[in-house]
Design an enzyme around this catalytic site. Structure first.
Site, PDB file in Angstrom:
ATOM      1  N   ILE A 179     -39.539  41.501 -36.262  1.00 49.65           N
ATOM      2  CA  ILE A 179     -39.205  42.216 -37.496  1.00 49.65           C
ATOM      3  C   ILE A 179     -40.223  41.896 -38.592  1.00 49.65           C
ATOM      4  O   ILE A 179     -40.689  42.786 -39.306  1.00 49.65           O
ATOM      5  CB  ILE A 179     -37.748  41.894 -37.921  1.00 49.65           C
ATOM      6  CG1 ILE A 179     -36.784  42.496 -36.880  1.00 49.65           C
ATOM      7  CG2 ILE A 179     -37.434  42.419 -39.312  1.00 49.65           C
ATOM      8  CD1 ILE A 179     -35.324  42.165 -37.085  1.00 49.65           C
ATOM      9  N   ARG A 195     -31.771  36.833 -36.605  1.00 45.18           N
ATOM     10  CA  ARG A 195     -30.453  37.422 -36.871  1.00 45.18           C
ATOM     11  C   ARG A 195     -29.389  36.567 -36.206  1.00 45.18           C
ATOM     12  O   ARG A 195     -29.651  35.833 -35.266  1.00 45.18           O
ATOM     13  CB  ARG A 195     -30.410  38.860 -36.318  1.00 45.18           C
ATOM     14  CG  ARG A 195     -31.432  39.763 -36.996  1.00 45.18           C
ATOM     15  CD  ARG A 195     -31.425  41.166 -36.440  1.00 45.18           C
ATOM     16  NE  ARG A 195     -30.158  41.851 -36.634  1.00 45.18           N
ATOM     17  CZ  ARG A 195     -29.795  42.446 -37.757  1.00 45.18           C
ATOM     18  NH1 ARG A 195     -30.592  42.444 -38.811  1.00 45.18           N
ATOM     19  NH2 ARG A 195     -28.623  43.054 -37.838  1.00 45.18           N
ATOM     20  N   HIS A 198     -55.363  62.628 -15.461  1.00 45.25           N
ATOM     21  CA  HIS A 198     -56.582  62.207 -16.165  1.00 45.25           C
ATOM     22  C   HIS A 198     -56.896  63.223 -17.255  1.00 45.25           C
ATOM     23  O   HIS A 198     -56.805  64.417 -16.996  1.00 45.25           O
ATOM     24  CB  HIS A 198     -57.748  62.123 -15.181  1.00 45.25           C
ATOM     25  CG  HIS A 198     -59.051  61.830 -15.860  1.00 45.25           C
ATOM     26  ND1 HIS A 198     -59.364  60.572 -16.326  1.00 45.25           N
ATOM     27  CD2 HIS A 198     -60.097  62.646 -16.199  1.00 45.25           C
ATOM     28  CE1 HIS A 198     -60.559  60.608 -16.896  1.00 45.25           C
ATOM     29  NE2 HIS A 198     -61.019  61.854 -16.840  1.00 45.25           N
TER      30      HIS A 198
HETATM   31  P1  FAD Z   1     -25.103  46.530 -34.548  1.00 46.98           P
HETATM   32  O1  FAD Z   1     -26.086  47.616 -34.447  1.00 46.98           O
HETATM   33  O2  FAD Z   1     -25.366  45.407 -35.493  1.00 46.98           O
HETATM   34  O3  FAD Z   1     -23.720  47.244 -34.904  1.00 46.98           O
HETATM   35  C1  FAD Z   1     -22.550  46.539 -35.121  1.00 46.98           C
HETATM   36  C2  FAD Z   1     -21.618  47.407 -35.914  1.00 46.98           C
HETATM   37  O4  FAD Z   1     -20.343  46.783 -35.950  1.00 46.98           O
HETATM   38  C3  FAD Z   1     -22.049  47.597 -37.366  1.00 46.98           C
HETATM   39  O5  FAD Z   1     -22.030  48.956 -37.667  1.00 46.98           O
HETATM   40  C4  FAD Z   1     -20.986  46.837 -38.163  1.00 46.98           C
HETATM   41  O6  FAD Z   1     -20.701  47.432 -39.412  1.00 46.98           O
HETATM   42  C5  FAD Z   1     -19.789  46.931 -37.243  1.00 46.98           C
HETATM   43  N1  FAD Z   1     -18.804  45.847 -37.394  1.00 46.98           N
HETATM   44  C6  FAD Z   1     -19.036  44.508 -37.372  1.00 46.98           C
HETATM   45  N2  FAD Z   1     -17.874  43.830 -37.476  1.00 46.98           N
HETATM   46  C7  FAD Z   1     -16.891  44.764 -37.554  1.00 46.98           C
HETATM   47  C8  FAD Z   1     -15.489  44.700 -37.666  1.00 46.98           C
HETATM   48  N3  FAD Z   1     -14.843  43.531 -37.700  1.00 46.98           N
HETATM   49  N4  FAD Z   1     -14.803  45.853 -37.748  1.00 46.98           N
HETATM   50  C9  FAD Z   1     -15.447  47.053 -37.712  1.00 46.98           C
HETATM   51  N5  FAD Z   1     -16.770  47.176 -37.601  1.00 46.98           N
HETATM   52  C10 FAD Z   1     -17.486  46.051 -37.512  1.00 46.98           C
HETATM   53  N6  FAD Z   1     -33.925  46.848 -31.444  1.00 46.98           N
HETATM   54  C11 FAD Z   1     -34.616  47.573 -30.548  1.00 46.98           C
HETATM   55  O7  FAD Z   1     -34.223  47.635 -29.389  1.00 46.98           O
HETATM   56  N7  FAD Z   1     -35.748  48.258 -30.911  1.00 46.98           N
HETATM   57  C12 FAD Z   1     -36.234  48.221 -32.174  1.00 46.98           C
HETATM   58  O8  FAD Z   1     -37.244  48.843 -32.469  1.00 46.98           O
HETATM   59  C13 FAD Z   1     -35.528  47.459 -33.137  1.00 46.98           C
HETATM   60  N8  FAD Z   1     -35.962  47.411 -34.408  1.00 46.98           N
HETATM   61  C14 FAD Z   1     -35.238  46.718 -35.329  1.00 46.98           C
HETATM   62  C15 FAD Z   1     -35.701  46.700 -36.631  1.00 46.98           C
HETATM   63  C16 FAD Z   1     -34.998  46.027 -37.608  1.00 46.98           C
HETATM   64  C17 FAD Z   1     -35.511  46.011 -39.029  1.00 46.98           C
HETATM   65  C18 FAD Z   1     -33.777  45.366 -37.265  1.00 46.98           C
HETATM   66  C19 FAD Z   1     -32.973  44.662 -38.321  1.00 46.98           C
HETATM   67  C20 FAD Z   1     -33.303  45.387 -35.962  1.00 46.98           C
HETATM   68  C21 FAD Z   1     -34.036  46.057 -34.982  1.00 46.98           C
HETATM   69  N9  FAD Z   1     -33.621  46.087 -33.650  1.00 46.98           N
HETATM   70  C22 FAD Z   1     -34.346  46.784 -32.726  1.00 46.98           C
HETATM   71  C23 FAD Z   1     -32.393  45.404 -33.199  1.00 46.98           C
HETATM   72  C24 FAD Z   1     -31.242  46.388 -33.059  1.00 46.98           C
HETATM   73  O9  FAD Z   1     -31.025  47.029 -34.288  1.00 46.98           O
HETATM   74  C25 FAD Z   1     -29.994  45.652 -32.598  1.00 46.98           C
HETATM   75  O10 FAD Z   1     -30.285  44.947 -31.411  1.00 46.98           O
HETATM   76  C26 FAD Z   1     -28.855  46.617 -32.328  1.00 46.98           C
HETATM   77  O11 FAD Z   1     -28.532  47.371 -33.482  1.00 46.98           O
HETATM   78  C27 FAD Z   1     -27.609  45.843 -31.869  1.00 46.98           C
HETATM   79  O12 FAD Z   1     -26.595  46.731 -31.583  1.00 46.98           O
HETATM   80  P2  FAD Z   1     -25.075  46.304 -31.630  1.00 46.98           P
HETATM   81  O13 FAD Z   1     -24.282  47.525 -31.324  1.00 46.98           O
HETATM   82  O14 FAD Z   1     -24.845  45.105 -30.832  1.00 46.98           O
HETATM   83  O15 FAD Z   1     -24.809  45.850 -33.152  1.00 46.98           O
HETATM   84  P1  AMP Z   2     -37.430  36.255 -34.682  1.00 47.62           P
HETATM   85  O1  AMP Z   2     -36.335  35.292 -34.313  1.00 47.62           O
HETATM   86  O2  AMP Z   2     -38.235  36.787 -33.544  1.00 47.62           O
HETATM   87  O3  AMP Z   2     -36.953  37.330 -35.609  1.00 47.62           O
HETATM   88  O4  AMP Z   2     -38.492  35.397 -35.534  1.00 47.62           O
HETATM   89  C1  AMP Z   2     -38.150  34.663 -36.679  1.00 47.62           C
HETATM   90  C2  AMP Z   2     -39.268  33.676 -36.947  1.00 47.62           C
HETATM   91  O5  AMP Z   2     -39.039  33.015 -38.201  1.00 47.62           O
HETATM   92  C3  AMP Z   2     -39.356  32.559 -35.902  1.00 47.62           C
HETATM   93  O6  AMP Z   2     -40.622  32.617 -35.307  1.00 47.62           O
HETATM   94  C4  AMP Z   2     -39.153  31.272 -36.708  1.00 47.62           C
HETATM   95  O7  AMP Z   2     -39.992  30.228 -36.262  1.00 47.62           O
HETATM   96  C5  AMP Z   2     -39.536  31.694 -38.131  1.00 47.62           C
HETATM   97  N1  AMP Z   2     -38.946  30.829 -39.180  1.00 47.62           N
HETATM   98  C6  AMP Z   2     -37.672  30.412 -39.280  1.00 47.62           C
HETATM   99  N2  AMP Z   2     -37.489  29.624 -40.386  1.00 47.62           N
HETATM  100  C7  AMP Z   2     -38.701  29.545 -41.012  1.00 47.62           C
HETATM  101  C8  AMP Z   2     -39.190  28.894 -42.203  1.00 47.62           C
HETATM  102  N3  AMP Z   2     -38.392  28.140 -43.000  1.00 47.62           N
HETATM  103  N4  AMP Z   2     -40.498  29.039 -42.539  1.00 47.62           N
HETATM  104  C9  AMP Z   2     -41.330  29.789 -41.769  1.00 47.62           C
HETATM  105  N5  AMP Z   2     -40.919  30.430 -40.631  1.00 47.62           N
HETATM  106  C10 AMP Z   2     -39.637  30.319 -40.245  1.00 47.62           C
END
Ligand code: FAD
Ligand code: AMP
Length: 481
Positions: free
Chosen positions: A192, A282, A454
């Protein structure tokens, strides 16, 4: 009154909404509880991925890539632009539209599959009951023959850099900047951090990435990580490894800045930024999700404990996606969602956790599937390596997109492909081809005997497979046969 369903899903991210759709397709009466809502208190589906993750980040990566290309790469094609400018709010607005289109798409799929989308926060009670607390505080109860927990994950906060939503932000805040920060700090050189750092660097920010670990992308094949680091540094990302952030101070007044302190091998250091993105990983979301007597257990890192089929210890309670072990990736959660639905319906579907593809959407992309060279060495497996650089791939040259390489690792005895590691243009899509081949237990020879169009970038995959056995045509083979 308790409303009864065959399946109640909590969370509508990729794991939850996919599970709900598959359950409905298999004939089960399904509800999906989602706490995310719009200003009319209607549920907003899609979770992190569609709202603040995969999709909006890729929208900004694509917009910023076009800008960077126009600025730096058009000239070589003989194209000159008189005046190039960016309208950041318009870019952010375009991203919001795409998010709206896709979250609306999930809503339509729910309706087409007769899934009850319920706004509120779900809590698993004993006996497969789910208490739902709506935004206005009103409580209701659902009961599912089965319950699927898919509550996802949220950004980790660290004490030295508390986010304020303005100067110090998490990944969500970094998708909403309305102008290009002059000096941008990013904590964490993970997926990220590198993606969001790239977005703003392409638009003109001076980006410094502070990473506590000494090694760049330690999970990635070493050769590919080294090549990627070189390319990203060349693009202007100031990546500081072994830099552990220890504190921050936001200035007072109108144009706020943040002074960040960090420790590296030379002692205490200090840098000032206009914005700081905290991208240190995360964590799973389980607060308020489980009643004390639900019986569902968490592991020592806070993930819901499940077996290989995503079943918890409690009968008919399942969990999938970021809230359970394994990589936090949308596609991993989606596959788990399908598996759980199928298993509820009595099918024996499994997820092949050995073949999860990984992608970092920098430019060029970094993508891989299967084992790295270092993992195979540790496991004592004998292997052959085939590599092919994009610098000699016709299509990459035609597009002036020639940084990077394909690396294939194959079993020395059976010739079976064990891993593929790419930094290069369209690496995500190229690695997917190899993932399919690996799913069918392909050998490098099988891939070598497959005809590739190709000129394509895919030919670099073909040549790397040939090179593993010393048969590459368009490069000198390391290994002669
Ligand atoms: P989430 O998508 O987190 O969804 C969980 C949902 O549950 C949320 O809508 C939340 O509101 C709801 N919820 C939680 N608790 C409750 C509750 N008690 N009651 C009702 N609702 C609830 N992954 C990729 O594979 N490719 C990518 O390119 C990628 N890019 C990313 C970029 C960013 C900036 C970030 C932050 C993440 C990225 N990810 C990517 C990771 C990806 O977004 C997550 O792995 C994925 O969304 C996880 O899906 P999930 O359904 O487990 O949870
Ligand atoms: P990812 O878990 O792939 O999203 O990467 C998060 C990155 O943040 C990891 O590589 C960690 O080593 C780094 N990180 C966590 N805490 C710190 C910190 N206090 N200063 C600098 N880097 C950090």
């Amino acid at each position: 009154m308790t409303k009864k369903y065959d399946v109640v899903v909590i969370g509508s991210g990729p794991a939850g909404y996919v599970a709900a759709i598959r359950c409905a397709q298999l004939g089960m009466k399904t509800a999906c509880v989602e706490k995310w809502h719009n200003d009319k208190n209607e549920p907003v589906y899609g979770g992190t991925c569609l709202n603040v993750g995969c999709i909006p980040s890729k929208a900004l990566l694509d917009s910023s890539h076009k800008y960077a290309e126009a600025q730096k790469d058009f000239e070589v094609h003989g194209i000159s632009l008189q005046k190039l400018s960016i309208d950041v709010p318009a870019m952010i607005e375009r991203k919001a539209k795409i998010v709206g289109q896709l979250t609306g798409g999930v809503k339509q799929l729910f309706s087409a599959n007769k899934i009850d989308g319920i706004q509120g926060t779900g809590k698993l009670l004993s006996g497969n009951k789910v208490e739902v607390t709506a935004e206005d505080g009103k409580k209701s109860e659902l009961e599912g023959e089965h319950v699927i927990l898919a509550s996802g994950s949220v950004p980790i906060e660290i004490p030295p850099t508390p986010t304020d939503g303005e100067t110090i932000v998490d990944s969500t805040g970094a998708l909403e900047f309305q102008s290009v920060p002059k000096r941008l700090g990013v904590i964490g050189a993970g997926v990220i951090g590198l993606e969001l750092g790239s977005v703003w660097a392409r638009l003109g920010s001076e980006v410094t990435v502070l990473e506590a670990m000494d090694e760049f992308l330690p999970a990635v094949d070493k050769q590919i990580a080294k090549e990627s680091e070189k390319i990203l540094r060349k693009q202007g990302l100031d990546i500081r490894l072994g830099a552990k952030v220890t504190g921050s101070k936001v200035s007072k007044g109108k144009n706020k800045t943040v002074k960040v302190t960090y420790e590296d091998k030379d002692g205490d250091q200090e840098m000032t930024f206009d914005k700081l993105i905290v991208a240190v990983g995360r964590r799973p979301v389980t607060e308020g999700l489980l009643s004390d007597d639900s019986g569902v257990e968490l592991d020592d890192r806070g993930f819901i404990k499940v077996d290989d089929t995503c079943a918890t210890k409690v009968k008919n309670v399942w969990a999938a996606g970021d809230v359970v072990r394994g990589p936090m990736l949308a596609h991993k959660g989606m596959e788990e969602g399908v598996m759980v639905a199928d298993r509820i319906a009595g099918k024996k579907t499994q997820v092949n956790y050995d073949l999860v593809p990984f992608v970092i959407y920098t430019h060029p992309e970094i993508a891989w599937v299967g084992k790295t060279e270092q993992e195979l060495k540790e496991e004592g497996v004998e292997f052959n390596i085939g590599t092919f650089p994009f610098a000699v791939n016709g299509r990459a040259l035609a597009a002036n997109d020639k940084d990077g390489m394909v690396k294939m690792v194959v079993d020395a005895k059976s010739d079976r492909i064990l891993g593929c590691h790419i930094v290069g243009p369209s690496a995500a899509d190229l690695v997917q081809q190899v993932a399919i081949a690996m799913e069918f237990s392909s050998s490098a020879e099988d891939l070598g005997l497959t005809m590739f169009s190709h000129p394509t970038l895919s030919e670099a995959v073909h040549e790397a497979a040939l090179a593993a056995n010393g048969h590459a045509i368009h490069a000198v083979n390391r290994k002669k046969r």
